[in-house]
Write a protein that holds these residues in place. Structure first.
Motif: not given
Length: 266
Positions: A142-152
């Motif tokens: 379970l991943v919350d959330d993948l969009s954070v990885l783009l922001s990083l």
């Protein structure tokens, strides 16, 4: 766990489907209630859960989990829950010497390349245990959330590669499940997020999309939930099925109803 949502999805902890990728998406609203639902759902189903939490702290998820009937602290102590607290781990990456690659090692790299250390963390956390250890029904990521990885700083392709390897290991080899949340900002200039969202949509067996109301804030209706089942193996006429409900979030539950059935919405 929200019983009404289980009824809409026609699932219960004792007969949850395996080998599936579920995409949670929110647009102009907060879809975190879906994350809390699936976390409590799989813990109650006696699954081994690896939770990559990049948004909130462990205490936040634990407080909500207790309202839904699960104790994350106990689940972690008995080995059922492996929790990666992204907020705390990010500090460790920058300020503590690492003897081995950290799951979020890309934060220290000049150019964020891949998520291999994070995948290795998930793989080790969910690898099958010896017969003498506690037996869980099947593994879940379970991943919350993948969009954070783009922001990083990571690219959409790197994130999609990470999910591909997780699916290959969990869904295909171990017959487990993967559940991820991605934000839909609605920004036409955010190409990376669009690539990530579209790529995951084509791979997902179930898509739950929480949306804000077009009319704005409403006290009695907090948004609407679009449910899309994708069955690639079925015939064209039965391949995709969708339903749309409106919902209201309460302290310990979420109420769902057909569009227009609430007196607050015409």
């Amino acid at each position: 766990m929200f019983p009404e949502l289980n009824n809409l999805l026609n699932t219960t902890p004792d007969r949850a489907e395996q080998g599936k990728l579920t995409l949670l998406c929110d647009a102009k609203t907060d879809g975190s209630f879906l994350v809390h639902h699936f976390l409590s759902f799989y813990l109650k189903a006696n699954c081994k859960v690896c939770f990559v939490a990049l948004i909130q702290s462990f205490s936040h998820y634990n407080i909500v989990g207790q309202k839904l009937g699960v104790n994350l602290t106990m689940a972690r102590e008995r080995g059922q829950l492996v929790f990666l607290e992204g907020l705390k781990s990010a500090v460790d990456v920058f300020f503590q010497a690492q003897e081995k690659p950290h799951p979020l090692q890309f934060l220290r790299e000049a150019s964020a390349g891949n998520l291999k250390p994070l995948f290795e963390f998930v793989r080790v956390a969910l690898k099958p245990v010896d017969s003498g250890a506690a037996g869980w029904t099947y593994p879940v990521l379970l991943v919350d959330d993948l969009s954070v990885l783009l922001s990083l700083g990571l690219g959409a392709v790197a994130v999609l590669d990470f999910i591909h390897y997780c699916r290959a290991t969990l869904c295909w080899e171990l017959k487990g499940n993967v559940v991820v949340l991605v934000h839909d900002s609605g920004d036409v200039e955010d190409e990376e997020n669009d690539i990530l969202l579209n790529g995951l949509s084509h791979q997902s067996h179930l898509i739950l999309r929480a949306e804000g109301l077009a009319t704005g804030f409403c006290r009695d209706v907090h948004g609407q939930l679009r449910i899309l089942w994708r069955r690639p193996s079925q015939s064209t006429s039965q391949r995709d099925q969708s339903l749309t409900y409106q919902y209201k979030i309460q302290d310990r539950s979420v109420s769902f109803f057909a569009k227009g059935m609430s007196p607050a919405v015409l």
